[in-house]
Design an enzyme around this catalytic site. Structure first.
Site, mmCIF file in Angstrom:
data_model
loop_
_atom_site.group_PDB
_atom_site.id
_atom_site.type_symbol
_atom_site.label_atom_id
_atom_site.label_comp_id
_atom_site.label_asym_id
_atom_site.label_seq_id
_atom_site.Cartn_x
_atom_site.Cartn_y
_atom_site.Cartn_z
ATOM 1 N N HIS A 161 46.067 40.533 41.042
ATOM 2 C CA HIS A 161 45.620 41.539 40.067
ATOM 3 C C HIS A 161 46.700 42.624 39.932
ATOM 4 C CE1 HIS A 161 42.512 44.336 38.244
ATOM 5 N NE2 HIS A 161 43.422 45.196 38.669
ATOM 6 N N GLU A 162 47.147 43.152 41.066
ATOM 7 C CA GLU A 162 48.141 44.241 41.030
ATOM 8 C C GLU A 162 49.457 43.765 40.408
ATOM 9 O OE1 GLU A 162 47.212 47.150 41.425
ATOM 10 O OE2 GLU A 162 45.299 46.653 42.346
ATOM 11 N N HIS A 165 49.478 43.596 36.701
ATOM 12 C CA HIS A 165 49.752 44.866 36.009
ATOM 13 C C HIS A 165 51.252 44.983 35.721
ATOM 14 C CE1 HIS A 165 45.819 46.621 35.902
ATOM 15 N NE2 HIS A 165 45.671 46.699 37.210
ATOM 16 N N TYR A 176 46.856 52.407 29.613
ATOM 17 C CA TYR A 176 45.729 52.366 30.553
ATOM 18 C C TYR A 176 44.635 53.333 30.105
ATOM 19 C CZ TYR A 176 44.039 50.945 35.188
ATOM 20 O OH TYR A 176 43.344 50.385 36.238
ATOM 21 N N GLU A 185 43.119 45.786 32.433
ATOM 22 C CA GLU A 185 42.343 45.450 33.626
ATOM 23 C C GLU A 185 41.852 44.000 33.578
ATOM 24 O OE1 GLU A 185 41.241 46.516 36.638
ATOM 25 O OE2 GLU A 185 42.945 47.834 36.364
ATOM 26 N N ASP A 259 36.538 56.922 34.136
ATOM 27 C CA ASP A 259 37.411 55.769 34.385
ATOM 28 C C ASP A 259 38.397 55.500 33.239
ATOM 29 O OD1 ASP A 259 38.375 53.360 35.512
ATOM 30 O OD2 ASP A 259 36.716 52.178 34.684
ATOM 31 N N HIS A 264 37.812 49.920 33.889
ATOM 32 C CA HIS A 264 37.280 48.925 34.844
ATOM 33 C C HIS A 264 35.842 48.536 34.481
ATOM 34 C CE1 HIS A 264 40.412 50.906 37.361
ATOM 35 N NE2 HIS A 264 40.540 49.730 37.931
HETATM 36 ZN ZN LIG Z 1 43.820 47.099 38.047
#
Ligand SMILES: [Zn+2]
Length: 343
Positions: A161-162, A165, A176, A185, A259, A264
């Site tokens: 996931h990271e 990005h 974002y 996301e 958020d 998310h």
């Molecule tokens: Zn993320």
């Protein structure tokens, strides 16, 4: 911006240190500047000689904060395993993520030019999150209550996931915030799930479609951070929508509860659409649905793309890769219909 695996509203619900949240907001500003610098640097790097291949470097942040990153180098690409489990987990899962992108999409690291995969472990003390800051991955240890110690680098879907990005930064560049942020996301969750399914050899039907499964400590009775199969069901505080009728139109006002405009939260909608397309097609999800999403992310989107743009792009890409009215295009169209994004 600082892209995290754990959403800020969940941390608030769980009573996690407010200082951790304030910091994230300051870093978000730095992150925006870094992303701009990175993009211009990337343009210059295209003139340099290419250096392809897997290159991992792990640092120990020594419980320091953002100012002391990356920390002390503890393992390079050709070094043996250390006695520190977090170091070895971050190293191994960066390698699995690299292999997924290389073997499935022939992508050579985040920038497709062999960018070094830099990770720092032991970020701050008992820190309950993992991040991509535009240059590197950052892993907190977890406090052992809300998140199990060492869980972030241990989970391949979190690591992938990271790193995704990073892929997004170098391609679509989705900002974002609000819908582009929710798409940012969602692509990270999609590729995180696919990297995990690929490593385990799972078909779409065999997969659990959970993100961050088994990461919660005793303080929270939850199965995972998110569910692509049933958004909103992963833990007691999960308020992810699965359909546009439940879309959360939140402001991007710096309040952690909002958020960044629900990045998310509303990601549940495109996440669920991917799940629906992948399971309708069956087999290995990375082969067809995954390829359609990957081409869309890397070739068809821009920084402010909206949900509708992704709907249009995935349907078009499915037609180009597999012909108009193919099973693939029908599955993609039907998935978007089921989440309320196509009539
Ligand atoms: Zn993320």
């Amino acid at each position: 911006m600082l892209c995290s695996i754990v959403p800020p509203d969940l941390l608030l619900d769980l009573g996690v240190d407010a200082r951790q949240l304030e910091q994230a907001s300051v870093i978000r500003t730095q992150r925006t500047l870094l992303a701009a610098a990175q993009r211009s640097l990337n343009l210059r790097l295209t003139l340099d000689e290419e250096a392809p291949g897997l290159l991992r470097t792990i640092y120990d942040a020594g419980h320091g904060s953002f100012g002391s990153l990356p920390g002390v180098k503890v393992r390079g690409e050709h070094d043996p395993a250390t006695t520190d489990e977090a170091v070895n987990d971050a190293f191994d899962n960066a390698g699995r993520t690299y292999a997924f992108y290389k073997e499935i999409f022939d992508r050579d690291s985040m920038d497709d030019r062999g960018m070094e995969l830099v990770s720092s472990v032991h970020f701050e003390t008992d820190h309950n999150n993992a991040y991509w800051n535009g240059f590197q991955m950052i892993y907190g240890d977890g406090d052992g209550e809300v998140f199990l110690r060492g869980c972030f680098p241990k989970l391949l879907d979190v690591v992938a996931h990271e790193l995704t990005h990073g892929v997004t930064d170098f391609t679509a560049g989705l900002v974002y915030s609000k819908q582009p942020g929710a798409l940012n996301e969602s692509f990270s969750d999609v590729m995180g799930a696919l990297a995990t399914q690929y490593a385990l050899g799972q078909t779409a039907d065999q997969a659990d479609w959970l993100i961050g499964k088994g990461c919660f400590g005793p303080a929270i009775a939850g199965e995972a951070l998110r569910s692509m199969k049933q958004p909103g069901s992963a833990h007691p505080h999960d308020r992810q929508p699965a359909h546009m009728r439940d879309y959360l139109d939140l402001p991007d006002d710096g309040d952690p509860r909002n958020d960044h405009g629900g990045v998310h939260l509303n990601s549940g909608i495109p996440n669920h659409a991917f799940y629906l397309a992948a399971t309708a097609l069956g087999g290995y999800a990375w082969e067809r649905a995954g390829r359609i999403w990957y081409v869309t992310l890397t070739e068809r989107l821009g920084p402010v793309s909206q949900f509708d743009d992704v709907v249009e792009a995935t349907v078009a890409v499915a037609g180009e890769l597999y012909q108009a009215d193919s099973d693939e295009q029908k599955a993609v169209r039907s998935a978007w219909q089921q989440v309320g994004l196509l009539p």
